[in-house]
Write an enzyme that holds these catalytic residues in place. Structure first.
Site, PDB file in Angstrom:
ATOM      1  N   GLY A  69      -3.523  -0.442   2.677  1.00 38.39           N
ATOM      2  CA  GLY A  69      -2.839  -1.696   2.368  1.00 38.39           C
ATOM      3  C   GLY A  69      -1.361  -1.484   2.143  1.00 38.39           C
ATOM      4  CB  SER A 192      -6.711  -1.879   1.864  1.00 33.46           C
ATOM      5  OG  SER A 192      -7.023  -2.325   0.559  1.00 33.46           O
ATOM      6  CG  HIS A 194      -9.967   0.735  -0.996  1.00 34.00           C
ATOM      7  ND1 HIS A 194      -9.858   0.680  -2.370  1.00 34.00           N
ATOM      8  CD2 HIS A 194      -8.710   0.674  -0.532  1.00 34.00           C
ATOM      9  CE1 HIS A 194      -8.587   0.598  -2.714  1.00 34.00           C
ATOM     10  NE2 HIS A 194      -7.870   0.591  -1.605  1.00 34.00           N
ATOM     11  CB  CYS A 315      -0.481   1.525  -7.056  1.00 38.93           C
ATOM     12  SG  CYS A 315      -1.627   1.390  -5.668  1.00 38.93           S
TER      13      CYS A 315
END
Length: 370
Positions: A69, A192, A194, A315
């Protein structure tokens, strides 16, 4: 008891996904090779691309696979900035990959957000009125930390009125909010695998045909926008995930149950982001501030009891600096490090929800006492 409440960071693989991945593990060819093994790998990618296109109502030629992503964000933002004379107007509560990216672009200006995390539409209009170059607006559909959902339809219509371009980061929202790119008339979208029950290491970028981008990685793959041998297994997992995805099963009942227990039984706490009942909050997201408690200590203590939560975006978890999101919405400085995020699957049993409630209360009391 084990209770995983960090689904916004990543989702677990289902048994059907594990079985599917096992069935395609022996397809080892390079998708660019012309022999039978290469053709089998290429077929997996082609089928997955069609499934992703169907998932967001896009034309199949407008779907590009990326490594993540964050890679999709970078390709869209930096790729557009390098090809066009533009001014980037960006959400100050966007994902870290976007915030880092815009600082390296030619001309970028943050938008204003209110204390709930909603973009100030009047500020956006004012900036568009004063724009001297082509506007490029970069926003997240919903904030992955505090869960606030943006009014993207109004934003896209306003930006297009000024002949601007919109990139929508849907990584934090795609698991609970369906996206129809044609209905929204959005220019670019990223997310993304996941977050949807697929493997890590695979992202998607959708872009309209008329949007010209500088490549993220030079090479011949993905119509020369993302070079390098494709992550066939990751792409196949995404194709499988979106083909079977069921938005109708998403529920906020577990999240709401825990929230109402917290506000009733734990003093000196409050919700961060859009109100629970507003309809402007991700249905699985609960971001709470427990005043006088260190969020990281609470996270660690809960983990000792088998409950996995986070203090915000995964993150940002290695950073000891204040969350950009919490700073941007003007959260009181003394409370910034007193928050935890719980993100639910919606399938938690009543037994597990009650365990979370009582254990959370106990852990907060323990930390306050110390």
């Amino acid at each position: 008891m084990e209770v995983y409440l960090d689904h916004a960071a990543t989702t677990k693989l289902s048994e059907s996904m594990k079985e599917y991945l096992t069935s395609v593990l022996d397809i080892c060819g390079n998708p660019s090779s012309l022999h039978s093994q290469g053709e089998q790998a290429k077929k997996l990618i082609t089928e997955s691309r069609q499934s992703v296109a169907n998932f967001i109502n896009a034309d199949v030629k407008d779907i590009y696979f990326t490594p993540s992503g964050s890679a999709s964000n970078t390709l869209a933002v930096r790729g557009y900035d390098q090809k066009h004379e533009c001014t980037i107007l960006y959400s100050p509560i966007a994902h870290k990959s976007i915030l880092k990216c815009v600082t390296n672009c030619k001309n970028s200006v943050p938008l204003k957000v209110d204390m709930k995390g909603s973009i100030d539409i009047n500020d956006l209009k004012k900036q568009l009125d004063e724009m001297q170059t082509k506007p490029f607006i970069v926003i997240d559909h919903a904030n992955s930390e505090i869960g606030t959902i943006q009014d993207i339809k109004e934003i896209i219509e306003l930006v297009h009125f000024y002949d601007g371009v919109v990139y929508l980061d849907c990584t934090g929202s795609i698991s609970t909010i369906p996206v129809d790119v044609k209905m929204l008339d959005v220019d670019m979208v990223g997310f993304s695998a996941h977050k949807l029950g697929g493997l890590k290491g695979c992202g998607v970028l959708y872009k309209k045909k008329n949007i010209d981008l500088e490549p993220l990685i030079y090479g011949s793959q993905e119509q020369s926008l993302v070079g390098g041998t494709e992550n066939t297994l990751g792409i196949a997992s995404l194709g499988k995930a979106v083909k079977d995805y069921d938005y109708s099963s998403i529920s906020s009942s577990g999240r709401d149950y825990v929230y109402h227990y917290i506000v009733k039984h734990i003093p000196d706490c409050y919700l961060v982001g859009a109100p629970i009942e507003s309809g402007k909050r991700l249905p699985h997201n609960l971001y709470m501030c427990f005043q006088g408690v260190e969020g990281e200590a609470l996270m660690i203590l809960l983990d000792m009891y088998g409950i996995q939560v986070s203090t915000g975006s995964a993150c940002n978890s290695q950073s000891i600096s204040a969350s950009a999101t919490l700073s941007a919405i003007g959260l009181d400085e003394k409370d910034i490090f007193s928050c935890i995020r719980m993100t639910f699957s919606g399938e938690e049993s009543k037994e597990k929800l009650n365990y979370v409630c009582t254990t959370l209360k106990q852990c907060v009391e323990t930390l306050i006492a110390h």
